[in-house]
Design a protein around this motif. Sequence first.
Motif, PDB file in Angstrom:
ATOM      1  N   VAL A  59      41.215  38.978  30.181  1.00  0.00           N
ATOM      2  CA  VAL A  59      42.058  38.980  31.259  1.00  0.00           C
ATOM      3  C   VAL A  59      40.796  39.141  32.358  1.00  0.00           C
ATOM      4  CG1 VAL A  59      43.193  39.203  32.636  1.00  0.00           C
ATOM      5  CG2 VAL A  59      44.065  39.303  31.020  1.00  0.00           C
ATOM      6  N   ASP A  60      40.188  40.288  31.597  1.00  0.00           N
ATOM      7  CA  ASP A  60      38.539  40.359  32.559  1.00  0.00           C
ATOM      8  C   ASP A  60      37.698  39.319  32.113  1.00  0.00           C
ATOM      9  OD1 ASP A  60      36.371  42.989  34.204  1.00  0.00           O
ATOM     10  OD2 ASP A  60      35.043  42.145  32.132  1.00  0.00           O
ATOM     11  N   MET A  61      37.649  38.447  30.549  1.00  0.00           N
ATOM     12  CA  MET A  61      36.591  38.126  30.576  1.00  0.00           C
ATOM     13  C   MET A  61      37.053  36.349  31.331  1.00  0.00           C
ATOM     14  SD  MET A  61      35.199  36.373  26.687  1.00  0.00           S
ATOM     15  CE  MET A  61      37.461  35.532  26.649  1.00  0.00           C
ATOM     16  N   VAL A  62      38.660  35.871  31.290  1.00  0.00           N
ATOM     17  CA  VAL A  62      39.099  34.551  31.449  1.00  0.00           C
ATOM     18  C   VAL A  62      38.193  34.792  33.346  1.00  0.00           C
ATOM     19  CG1 VAL A  62      40.976  33.948  32.663  1.00  0.00           C
ATOM     20  CG2 VAL A  62      40.826  34.603  29.412  1.00  0.00           C
ATOM     21  N   LYS A  63      38.186  36.049  34.104  1.00  0.00           N
ATOM     22  CA  LYS A  63      38.283  36.124  35.188  1.00  0.00           C
ATOM     23  C   LYS A  63      36.809  35.278  35.514  1.00  0.00           C
ATOM     24  CE  LYS A  63      40.466  39.358  37.914  1.00  0.00           C
ATOM     25  NZ  LYS A  63      40.344  40.168  38.159  1.00  0.00           N
ATOM     26  N   HIS A  64      36.396  35.799  34.740  1.00  0.00           N
ATOM     27  CA  HIS A  64      34.099  36.242  35.018  1.00  0.00           C
ATOM     28  C   HIS A  64      33.956  34.663  34.694  1.00  0.00           C
ATOM     29  CE1 HIS A  64      33.792  40.049  34.716  1.00  0.00           C
ATOM     30  NE2 HIS A  64      33.366  39.603  35.720  1.00  0.00           N
ATOM     31  N   LEU A  65      34.794  33.698  33.313  1.00  0.00           N
ATOM     32  CA  LEU A  65      34.654  32.290  33.789  1.00  0.00           C
ATOM     33  C   LEU A  65      35.256  31.134  34.231  1.00  0.00           C
ATOM     34  CD1 LEU A  65      36.378  32.550  29.138  1.00  0.00           C
ATOM     35  CD2 LEU A  65      33.817  32.462  29.741  1.00  0.00           C
ATOM     36  N   LEU A  66      36.381  31.316  34.642  1.00  0.00           N
ATOM     37  CA  LEU A  66      36.924  31.325  36.124  1.00  0.00           C
ATOM     38  C   LEU A  66      35.991  31.648  37.285  1.00  0.00           C
ATOM     39  CD1 LEU A  66      40.892  30.539  34.177  1.00  0.00           C
ATOM     40  CD2 LEU A  66      38.156  29.132  33.962  1.00  0.00           C
ATOM     41  N   HIS A  67      34.929  31.992  37.569  1.00  0.00           N
ATOM     42  CA  HIS A  67      34.701  32.019  39.028  1.00  0.00           C
ATOM     43  C   HIS A  67      34.634  30.782  39.836  1.00  0.00           C
ATOM     44  CE1 HIS A  67      32.566  34.259  41.993  1.00  0.00           C
ATOM     45  NE2 HIS A  67      33.049  35.722  41.355  1.00  0.00           N
ATOM     46  N   LEU A  68      34.859  30.804  41.000  1.00  0.00           N
ATOM     47  CA  LEU A  68      35.222  30.019  41.317  1.00  0.00           C
ATOM     48  C   LEU A  68      33.579  29.119  41.900  1.00  0.00           C
ATOM     49  CD1 LEU A  68      37.751  30.579  44.039  1.00  0.00           C
ATOM     50  CD2 LEU A  68      38.235  28.968  41.972  1.00  0.00           C
ATOM     51  N   ASP A  69      32.757  30.409  42.076  1.00  0.00           N
ATOM     52  CA  ASP A  69      31.421  30.292  42.568  1.00  0.00           C
ATOM     53  C   ASP A  69      30.561  29.748  40.594  1.00  0.00           C
ATOM     54  OD1 ASP A  69      28.780  29.108  43.237  1.00  0.00           O
ATOM     55  OD2 ASP A  69      29.073  31.129  44.293  1.00  0.00           O
TER      56      ASP A  69
END
Length: 558
Positions: A320-330
Amino acid sequence: MLTFFSLVPGGWLSSNYQIISVVGEGTYGRVAKCVQMANKKIVAIKMIKDQDQKDPFKNQELAALQKLKACNSSKYNIVEWYQAFTVRGHLCLEFEFLEKSLFDLLQERYCNPLSLKAIRPIVIQIALALSHLKSIGTIHADLKLENVMLVNNPQEPYRVKLIDFGLACETSAAKVGSYIQTRPYRSPEIILGLPFTEAIDIWSLGCMAVSLYTGYLLYPGYSEHAILKYITETQGELPEQMLNCGQKTAKYFCREFNSDNIYHWKLKTTEQYFQEFGIEFVDKRVQKLKSLDELLYTEIIEDEDYADATAKRCDILMFVDMVKHLLHLDPRKRITPNQVLEHAFSKLSHLAWIRQSSSYVESCYEHINYLRTKKKETPGQSLHTSRTESAHKPTSDTRQSAQRNFPPSAAERKTRVIPHSQNGSPHSTQRSSHNLVRSSQSENSETIPKKAQCKRKHLQENEKDTSDPDLKRKKTNWKDVRRETLYQHERSDHDQQKRHDSMAPSCATTSYRTQNSILPIKRKPDESIFATSNKRARTNCENGKRHTFNHSWAEDHR
């Protein structure tokens, strides 16, 4: 304008290619499974629909394939392209034949999600391909489950390659407002009409990873407004700087004052968007996530083994931590392909501490070691040759190079048989075991497996112990042992009777017992909550029915 003739199974594409079947058809062409009559090789032929009639070879995909072939990109999990030719004025591209995509795999599994052990090698291979594309300044621009193909499945499970470079472009030539990326995988900067880079492929990779983990699309939708609605509800408002610079921001957002009397952008409601453009909103989400952190609770871990349950929880946390970095809005703060390869989820650094006691972690390392072994193949060596050669090698030799950077596993420690000590001291046991391992590795290490070497050395040590009379073990006189045991029991009974006669009740003794009786008892955690199977609960928030891709995924394509 050229007419696009039909591809009939059993017919002839040309005198050199006979059509076996039509495996796919998209907006820009058709793909047929053909047999090359010269060498009876199965290949995939892609016939381009729209092209320049004067110069059929003037094609964006052909230019990208020529650049990739010049960089020897087939080593980086990218489909191998052979040649280009024309048939009746149409450009045809010849590729290696890959039968099944990740989309087909999920459909075969009835949309049941994959485990993290399977998702990890897929993410690593795609990140490796994107890292290579970034190094040569190329954007794929159409990354999705349909464009990631399985290679030699199921003999080589979860080995994938990236295909379809019809929308690929150079980073320096990226045009703002280009119609690229399939809608469920489309990044916010493309929707808003912002300048874009290779970061749009990273966003698509994040959407793919979530789809493999949950079994459904993260952001499905018929319109870009619906996708923006899903993104803002799950990940929050888009950065104000992106909205101020977007060419299409006013199409989906409106200006208004917030509670602090600050002028800001707000997403138009579904009613406002329907009145302006006539596109009705239909919520097609299987599960409405209010945050990406809710992915932590989509899987129910029911393992009897406490170490495996702990390892799986740590693995989900890192995923989940990796997914949040992959889907960063900026996009400027979004993770890069090389950072994906160095992430803890990819390198298994968060599970190294529990590898010795968890079979789940051991299986995760085996999946990664298989990829590392394939990566070390020579550039000119075919996969068929490597599989044939590896079949004649011992299992320990084929995995030794891949596991060089990792601590020894539980299976490897079991193969190290430590001989009996000659003098009974622990230091002598450590020295003998150390010499045993060192000698077994240096003797015939290329032909004899490590386990057989340790067993042979162990037999030699036992023969040495029995042949030398000075090294024989001292025999135990059981009569002496029995006499000593009886003496100890008699002494203990005498001392106990003496203490009992001298004991008397006291306030201190009574209060001590009373105090201990009311102390809380520490109980072990109830391990019955861990079951043998690892089930993942997937429920529809509204009707509880099983979700399928047929009604949503096919309609979301261009």
